[in-house]
Motif scaffolding. Structure first.
Motif, PDB file in Angstrom:
ATOM      1  N   PRO A 251     -10.611  -5.671  -9.098  1.00  0.00           N
ATOM      2  CA  PRO A 251      -9.423  -6.211  -9.754  1.00  0.00           C
ATOM      3  C   PRO A 251      -8.429  -6.716  -8.721  1.00  0.00           C
ATOM      4  O   PRO A 251      -8.343  -6.184  -7.615  1.00  0.00           O
TER       5      PRO A 251
ATOM      6  N   GLY B 227      -4.306  -8.611  -8.426  1.00  0.00           N
ATOM      7  CA  GLY B 227      -3.110  -9.144  -9.052  1.00  0.00           C
ATOM      8  C   GLY B 227      -2.663 -10.355  -8.267  1.00  0.00           C
ATOM      9  O   GLY B 227      -3.340 -11.372  -8.224  1.00  0.00           O
TER      10      GLY B 227
ATOM     11  N   THR C 297      -0.562  -9.351  -2.959  1.00  0.00           N
ATOM     12  CA  THR C 297       0.475  -9.011  -1.972  1.00  0.00           C
ATOM     13  C   THR C 297       0.236  -7.643  -1.342  1.00  0.00           C
ATOM     14  O   THR C 297       1.033  -7.185  -0.541  1.00  0.00           O
TER      15      THR C 297
ATOM     16  N   SER D 204       8.440  -6.761  -2.655  1.00  0.00           N
ATOM     17  CA  SER D 204       7.643  -7.945  -3.014  1.00  0.00           C
ATOM     18  C   SER D 204       7.795  -8.281  -4.494  1.00  0.00           C
ATOM     19  O   SER D 204       6.981  -9.022  -5.045  1.00  0.00           O
TER      20      SER D 204
ATOM     21  N   THR E   5       2.412  -7.998  -9.096  1.00  0.00           N
ATOM     22  CA  THR E   5       2.215  -7.836 -10.538  1.00  0.00           C
ATOM     23  C   THR E   5       2.262  -6.355 -10.936  1.00  0.00           C
ATOM     24  O   THR E   5       2.041  -5.466 -10.105  1.00  0.00           O
TER      25      THR E   5
HETATM   26  C1  LIG Z   1       6.760  -8.662   1.757  1.00  0.00           C
HETATM   27  C2  LIG Z   1       6.125  -7.501   1.074  1.00  0.00           C
HETATM   28  C3  LIG Z   1       6.911  -6.427   0.725  1.00  0.00           C
HETATM   29  C4  LIG Z   1       6.354  -5.324   0.066  1.00  0.00           C
HETATM   30  N1  LIG Z   1       7.158  -4.293  -0.296  1.00  0.00           N
HETATM   31  C5  LIG Z   1       6.636  -3.256  -0.965  1.00  0.00           C
HETATM   32  C6  LIG Z   1       7.469  -2.184  -1.371  1.00  0.00           C
HETATM   33  O1  LIG Z   1       8.680  -2.161  -1.155  1.00  0.00           O
HETATM   34  N2  LIG Z   1       6.895  -1.160  -2.027  1.00  0.00           N
HETATM   35  C7  LIG Z   1       5.568  -1.138  -2.302  1.00  0.00           C
HETATM   36  O2  LIG Z   1       5.104  -0.179  -2.906  1.00  0.00           O
HETATM   37  N3  LIG Z   1       4.759  -2.136  -1.927  1.00  0.00           N
HETATM   38  C8  LIG Z   1       5.257  -3.201  -1.281  1.00  0.00           C
HETATM   39  N4  LIG Z   1       4.430  -4.214  -0.901  1.00  0.00           N
HETATM   40  C9  LIG Z   1       2.987  -4.123  -1.170  1.00  0.00           C
HETATM   41  C10 LIG Z   1       2.511  -4.808  -2.471  1.00  0.00           C
HETATM   42  O3  LIG Z   1       3.409  -5.782  -2.903  1.00  0.00           O
HETATM   43  C11 LIG Z   1       2.304  -3.789  -3.574  1.00  0.00           C
HETATM   44  O4  LIG Z   1       1.264  -2.917  -3.217  1.00  0.00           O
HETATM   45  C12 LIG Z   1       1.979  -4.410  -4.944  1.00  0.00           C
HETATM   46  O5  LIG Z   1       1.925  -3.397  -5.920  1.00  0.00           O
HETATM   47  C13 LIG Z   1       0.690  -5.179  -4.998  1.00  0.00           C
HETATM   48  O6  LIG Z   1       0.666  -5.915  -6.205  1.00  0.00           O
HETATM   49  P1  LIG Z   1      -0.276  -7.169  -6.354  1.00  0.00           P
HETATM   50  O7  LIG Z   1      -0.142  -7.667  -7.741  1.00  0.00           O
HETATM   51  O8  LIG Z   1      -0.003  -8.142  -5.289  1.00  0.00           O
HETATM   52  O9  LIG Z   1      -1.698  -6.480  -6.178  1.00  0.00           O
HETATM   53  P2  LIG Z   1      -2.933  -6.908  -5.278  1.00  0.00           P
HETATM   54  O10 LIG Z   1      -2.559  -7.003  -3.847  1.00  0.00           O
HETATM   55  O11 LIG Z   1      -3.592  -8.082  -5.886  1.00  0.00           O
HETATM   56  O12 LIG Z   1      -3.850  -5.635  -5.485  1.00  0.00           O
HETATM   57  C14 LIG Z   1      -3.472  -4.372  -4.987  1.00  0.00           C
HETATM   58  C15 LIG Z   1      -4.428  -3.315  -5.517  1.00  0.00           C
HETATM   59  O13 LIG Z   1      -4.294  -3.214  -6.910  1.00  0.00           O
HETATM   60  C16 LIG Z   1      -5.538  -3.377  -7.542  1.00  0.00           C
HETATM   61  N5  LIG Z   1      -5.271  -4.054  -8.795  1.00  0.00           N
HETATM   62  C17 LIG Z   1      -4.587  -5.211  -8.987  1.00  0.00           C
HETATM   63  N6  LIG Z   1      -4.536  -5.519 -10.281  1.00  0.00           N
HETATM   64  C18 LIG Z   1      -5.185  -4.526 -10.939  1.00  0.00           C
HETATM   65  C19 LIG Z   1      -5.487  -4.255 -12.294  1.00  0.00           C
HETATM   66  N7  LIG Z   1      -5.105  -5.077 -13.277  1.00  0.00           N
HETATM   67  N8  LIG Z   1      -6.176  -3.142 -12.605  1.00  0.00           N
HETATM   68  C20 LIG Z   1      -6.583  -2.302 -11.647  1.00  0.00           C
HETATM   69  N9  LIG Z   1      -6.332  -2.505 -10.347  1.00  0.00           N
HETATM   70  C21 LIG Z   1      -5.641  -3.596 -10.002  1.00  0.00           C
HETATM   71  C22 LIG Z   1      -6.390  -4.127  -6.561  1.00  0.00           C
HETATM   72  O14 LIG Z   1      -7.751  -3.851  -6.742  1.00  0.00           O
HETATM   73  C23 LIG Z   1      -5.885  -3.590  -5.250  1.00  0.00           C
HETATM   74  O15 LIG Z   1      -6.530  -2.388  -4.939  1.00  0.00           O
HETATM   75  C24 LIG Z   1       4.972  -5.319  -0.229  1.00  0.00           C
HETATM   76  C25 LIG Z   1       4.179  -6.408   0.116  1.00  0.00           C
HETATM   77  C26 LIG Z   1       4.749  -7.493   0.761  1.00  0.00           C
HETATM   78  C27 LIG Z   1       3.865  -8.629   1.130  1.00  0.00           C
END
Ligand SMILES: Cc1cc2nc3c(=O)[nH]c(=O)nc-3n(C[C@H](O)[C@H](O)[C@H](O)COP(=O)(O)OP(=O)(O)OC[C@H]3O[C@@H](n4cnc5c(N)ncnc54)[C@H](O)[C@@H]3O)c2cc1C
Ligand SMILES: Cc1cc2nc3c(=O)[nH]c(=O)nc-3n(C[C@H](O)[C@H](O)[C@H](O)COP(=O)(O)OP(=O)(O)OC[C@H]3O[C@@H](n4cnc5c(N)ncnc54)[C@H](O)[C@@H]3O)c2cc1C
Lengths: 390, 484
Positions: free
Chosen positions: B73, B75, B78, B139, B144
């Motif tokens: 999976p 999102g 990030t 982020s 998501t």
């Molecule tokens: C500039 C920056 C700042 C950030 N600041 C923070 C912060 O303050 N706090 C923090 O906690 N994180 C932070 N992050 C990390 C990141 O944004 C988080 O971990 C966020 O939750 C990831 O969401 P995503 O949608 O991008 O998931 P992705 O990167 O696409 O996926 C992350 C994980 O979630 C799983 N996943 C995604 N969608 C699903 C779904 N529908 N069902 C099951 N599993 C799923 C994926 O398999 C993967 O293991 C930051 C990142 C960046 C780049």
């Protein structure tokens, strides 16, 4: 060799005794002893009833297959209170009342242990294993940082840790909390403490139905809020249904909320000993009691239905929870339809034997059973007690 | 896993299931999905599928199973621990198109959303009801809810409000065998095992989240934001300790160190911070009007007593945004320093912060790296940031070495190796620093109950040598890729 003989040999005579109606009783005094006991039980396929102080023996389905009582009150390992970080490491066998006292003393009254069980004999392990919401404090899942557990196969394992923020690995603590000791026996826990309130105050808010109590129960400093149907309100010498509400927090916030209560909700100051009476209502022997979770917007209708069926009601309006007191199967059946989930907390034996007591989603049975099979392959911990009789 | 020759039939099958325009298989399309926010871990997926409904997710999962191909999976990508990488030639199931807010129940304070809803969009949508969604990763403009659930994401305000797990009431989950289950309830009090609690933070290894029911919180009556300017980062850390010890629970306490201030002030995010300060501490208090004023005064006094040169109180929303700009612009500002940024994420007991920070900076210096700190001080959650260039294999090796030393240091201090970014591929081989084999086996039991064939997002979280990813950028040809 029998399991009891093996337990006696490995743990010593004084750790093993008799228990009426069962083959015997084992009383480990440390995590190692607990691990040994569980290993021997698993090897002998001897099922055990896990018990803290036994204040909630009647919870769950009866366990005719259980042969041995496994008592946890000897698990009194290391206590550490870190007043600087507001966390504490506490042993599962200790009484919550004495742990609360200890935390208060060690931190000079700055922090408090966020548990308020009904029974003075409740152990910490029992409170975590039942994960029952307290009157003042919500779900233990929000304050448990880490757990030390002995699995049914005898491995001593940890999850979480002492820090307040942690995503290192699966959050297994959530799984163990509320699992009624069916996946492992809790040895100790890291708990997040809460800052002790500067001021507290107790108020009575007349409210004909519980939905009217939702707004005041959501005031920022409202810590404990219980709406009581007329029959229960009488025990507090109150004339009709209404809510006993405790405000706690910054003095200024408590004063502002109190003023709001008086002006908007017609509240009157109340005797704080009422809190103890309300807490006790969940602990007495009511013959039967079912917990229903319902959204605040469903409360009025759900409560009215169960009241009509003859139950007295205690509700935590803002938490979306209420309890119906009755020993009547018809009330339990109505409770099943009244909200979004239920748990029969106490019932006559015939009912505990015949009906499902945990209102969990039946489509989850295969998953719940797979989890149980992973953690307790021999089915030795509280066999049959939990949801779906796993 | 399935032999490559199956590929055409799997891809045909996927196109059948969701439509050709929702399946990406061309090399240049897949390139985008080779990494998440942790750029130096990468793996090329076999295909990327973009379902729009739960039903489509189910069919995609079943197709992958039939062809014995793992699926992952994803999102917004990030993530900072390599969680969304498709190892073992897997298929990425990107949920970004499942981005509808299905229901808002203001009276009961919850909302039901699809997993692709962007975190910040949810708060925007419920603002009209005087409510907000509390977890706010930095982020949040991009990430998501599905990713947040999988990572149990935190953010600056978790000190008071907790991480994602404290705000998720129910989930719809497509299990790795293709069955759909509903976990939890909007009231948050289900009987039975707490499966919502077990799934949140499981890094996408227990199934695919297709619907999330979240708790909403009332927007606080009043918010006060303070900016403490300290001669050094150690005194700022001490102030954090003093404030918490006094029983105050601010909504946020964030430290930005001198090296970060310099980078921010030289960038478009400049917030007017004194570049000669050793560190700034952003302190935010929120709650009932009457309480917050008093708390802000107490906080200010404590910060000054611990050695702050000055404590500014934001006079209006504009000034408040300026204070936060220094914090939130930090990552962007780092972009000026080097092509890549490695964001470490570890937690220590709060009172150990002063000594740990000194040691962390020393590790960076010893390896000749550009290391700076911006972190959730109130939670003891460090984010040492290392600016580097992944095309320089030697520098990359030093970054990884320094990262490992920092983790070890934090664990020795009683901490853990991730506070919010998760383990993913990045830290899986460091899990042994925190957990014994038995501890890890206990976690694997949960995994086995949900996914006995280990088909859903394999190779994450647990130490393993079975799946290897490519950490040497040259081997993947990154040295030929323009950096824009
Ligand atoms: C500039 C920056 C700042 C950030 N600041 C923070 C912060 O303050 N706090 C923090 O906690 N994180 C932070 N992050 C990390 C990141 O944004 C988080 O971990 C966020 O939750 C990831 O969401 P995503 O949608 O991008 O998931 P992705 O990167 O696409 O996926 C992350 C994980 O979630 C799983 N996943 C995604 N969608 C699903 C779904 N529908 N069902 C099951 N599993 C799923 C994926 O398999 C993967 O293991 C930051 C990142 C960046 C780049
Ligand atoms: C009527 C009633 C109202 C309650 N209200 C509240 C409340 O307001 N707030 C609150 O916090 N609690 C409340 N509780 C919970 C209660 O305080 C505890 O659940 C219970 O009393 C725990 O104490 P015990 O040691 O007697 O546990 P027991 O009654 O001995 O055991 C209870 C359950 O926990 C399991 N268990 C016990 N110890 C362990 C262990 N170490 N590891 C694994 N499993 C274990 C047992 O197998 C059993 O399933 C209430 C309980 C009752 C009966």
């Amino acid at each position: 060799m029998s399991v009891l003989a093996a337990l006696r040999r490995e743990l010593g005579e004084d750790r093993v005794g008799s228990s009426p109606g069962l083959d015997g009783r084992v009383f480990p005094r440390s995590g190692e002893e607990l691990a040994t006991a569980l290993r021997l039980l698993a090897a002998g396929e001897a099922s055990a009833i896990v018990r803290g102080s036994g204040s909630w023996d009647a919870l769950g389905h009866p366990m005719p297959r259980a042969r041995i009582l496994l008592e946890t009150t000897g698990l009194l390992g290391e206590v550490e209170v870190d007043a600087e970080d507001g966390v504490a490491h506490l042993p599962a066998g200790a009484l919550v009342f004495s742990l609360s006292e200890h935390v208060r003393k060690e931190t000079g009254g700055a922090w408090e242990l966020p548990f308020d069980p009904v029974s003075p004999s409740s152990t910490l392990g029992g409170c975590l294993a039942t994960a029952s919401p307290g009157f003042c404090f919500g779900h233990p899942r929000d304050v448990v940082l880490g757990l030390e557990i002995v699995l049914a196969t005898g491995e001593r394992v940890r999850c979480g840790g002492r820090v307040v923020k942690n995503v290192t690995g699966y959050d297994l603590a959530k799984l163990y909390l509320g699992s009624l000791g069916t996946l492992g026996v809790i040895e100790a826990a890291w708990i997040r403490l809460l800052p002790a309130p500067e001021k507290t105050g107790c108020w009575w808010v007349p409210a004909a139905d519980p939905s009217l109590a939702v707004e005041p129960a959501r005031l920022p400093s409202a810590r404990a809020a219980a709406w009581l149907s007329a029959g229960l309100a009488r025990e507090l010498s109150k004339p009709g249904p209404g809510m006993l509400l405790e405000l706690a927090g910054d003095a200024a916030a408590v004063a502002a909320d109190a003023e709001h209560l008086v002006c908007q909700n017609g509240a009157t100051a109340s005797d704080p000993t009422g809190l103890g009476v309300v807490r006790g209502m969940r602990g007495g022997d009511p013959g039967g009691r079912v917990r229903v979770s319902a959204r605040p917007s469903q409360l009025a209708e759900s409560v009215a239905g169960l009241s009509r069926a003859g139950a007295e009601i205690l509700a935590h309006p803002a938490r979306g929870l209420f309890w119906a007191f009755s020993a009547d199967e018809a009330v339990f059946a109505a409770a099943e339809r009244a909200g979004e989930g239920f748990l029969v907390e106490a019932a006559p034996l015939a009912i505990r034997e015949s009906r499902e007591l945990f209102g969990e989603n039946p489509e989850l049975r295969p998953l719940q059973a797979a989890i149980k099979a992973q953690y307790d392959p021999a089915g030795i911990l509280n066999p049959g007690r939990f949801a779906g009789r796993i | 896993m399935g032999p490559r020759s199956n590929s055409s039939s799997l891809e045909a099958c996927l196109r059948d299931v969701v439509g050709a325009d929702q399946v990406l298989t061309r090399l240049e399309e897949l390139f985008v999905y080779e990494a998440d926010g942790l750029t130096h871990h990468s793996a090329r997926p076999r295909a990327v599928v973009l379902p729009s409904t739960t039903e489509e997710v189910v069919r995609v999962v079943k197709a992958c199973r039939k062809h014995e191909v793992p699926f992952v999976p994803r999102g917004a990508g990030t993530g900072l621990s390599g969680g969304a990488l498709a190892l073992a030639d897997g298929v990425i199931i990107e949920c970004a198109r499942m981005n509808r807010i299905l229901r808002v129940e203001p009276g009961d304070r919850f909302a039901v959303v699809q997993p692709g809803v962007v975190n910040a969009d949810l708060s925007k949508a419920v603002l009209q009801h005087g409510l907000f969604y509390a977890p706010d990763p930095s982020s949040q403009q991009a990430c998501t809810l599905g990713g947040n659930v999988a990572e149990n994401s935190g953010g600056p305000h978790t000190l008071k409000y907790g991480t994602t797990t404290n705000h998720v009431l129910a989930l719809e989950l497509v299990l790795p065998d293709g069955n759909v289950v509903r976990l939890g309830s909007p009231t948050g009090w289900p009987a039975g095992y707490d499966l919502v609690g077990a799934v949140v933070g499981s890094e996408g290894t227990l199934g695919i989240v297709t619907e999330v029911t979240v708790r909403l919180a009332p927007i606080p009556e009043r918010t006060e934001t303070l900016l403490g300017i300290f001669p050094d980062v150690v005194s700022a850390c001490r102030a954090v300790g003093a404030i918490i010890r006094s029983g105050l629970v601010p909504a946020a306490m964030e430290i930005v160190d001198r090296r970060t201030i310099e980078a921010v002030e030289a960038s478009v995010y400049a917030a007017g911070l004194p570049t000669d300060a050793g560190a700034v501490l952003i302190m935010e208090l929120d709650g009932p009007d009457v309480a917050v004023g008093v708390q802000a005064e107490r906080t200010q006094a404590l910060a000054l007593a611990e050695g702050a040169n000055e404590v500014q109180v934001a006079r209006d929303e504009e000034e408040r945004q300026r204070f936060w700009r220094a914090r939130k612009g930090a990552f962007g500002a780092m972009g000026r320093l080097a092509p890549d940024l490695y964001v470490n994420d570890a937690v220590v007991p709060r009172r150990k912060l002063p000594e740990i920070l000194e040691a962390v900076c020393a590790i960076g210096d010893r390896h000749g790296l550009r290391l700076s700190n911006v972190f959730h001080a109130g939670d003891g959650n460090l984010h040492p940031n290392i600016s580097f260039d992944r095309r320089d294999a030697d520098e990359l090796a030093r970054v990884q070495k320094a990262g490992a030393e920092i983790l070890r240091l934090c664990v020795e201090a009683g901490g853990v190796i991730s506070g919010e970014h998760g383990i993913g591929t990045e830290k899986r081989d460091y899990m042994g620093l925190v957990f014994s084999d038995d501890d890890l086996d206990a976690m694997k039991k949960l995994r086995a109950a949900f996914d006995p064939t280990l088909t859903c997002n394999p190779g994450k979280l647990f130490p393993t040598t079975r799946f290897c990813f490519e950490a040497n950028p040259k081997a993947r040809g990154y040295d030929q890729v323009p950096l824009e």
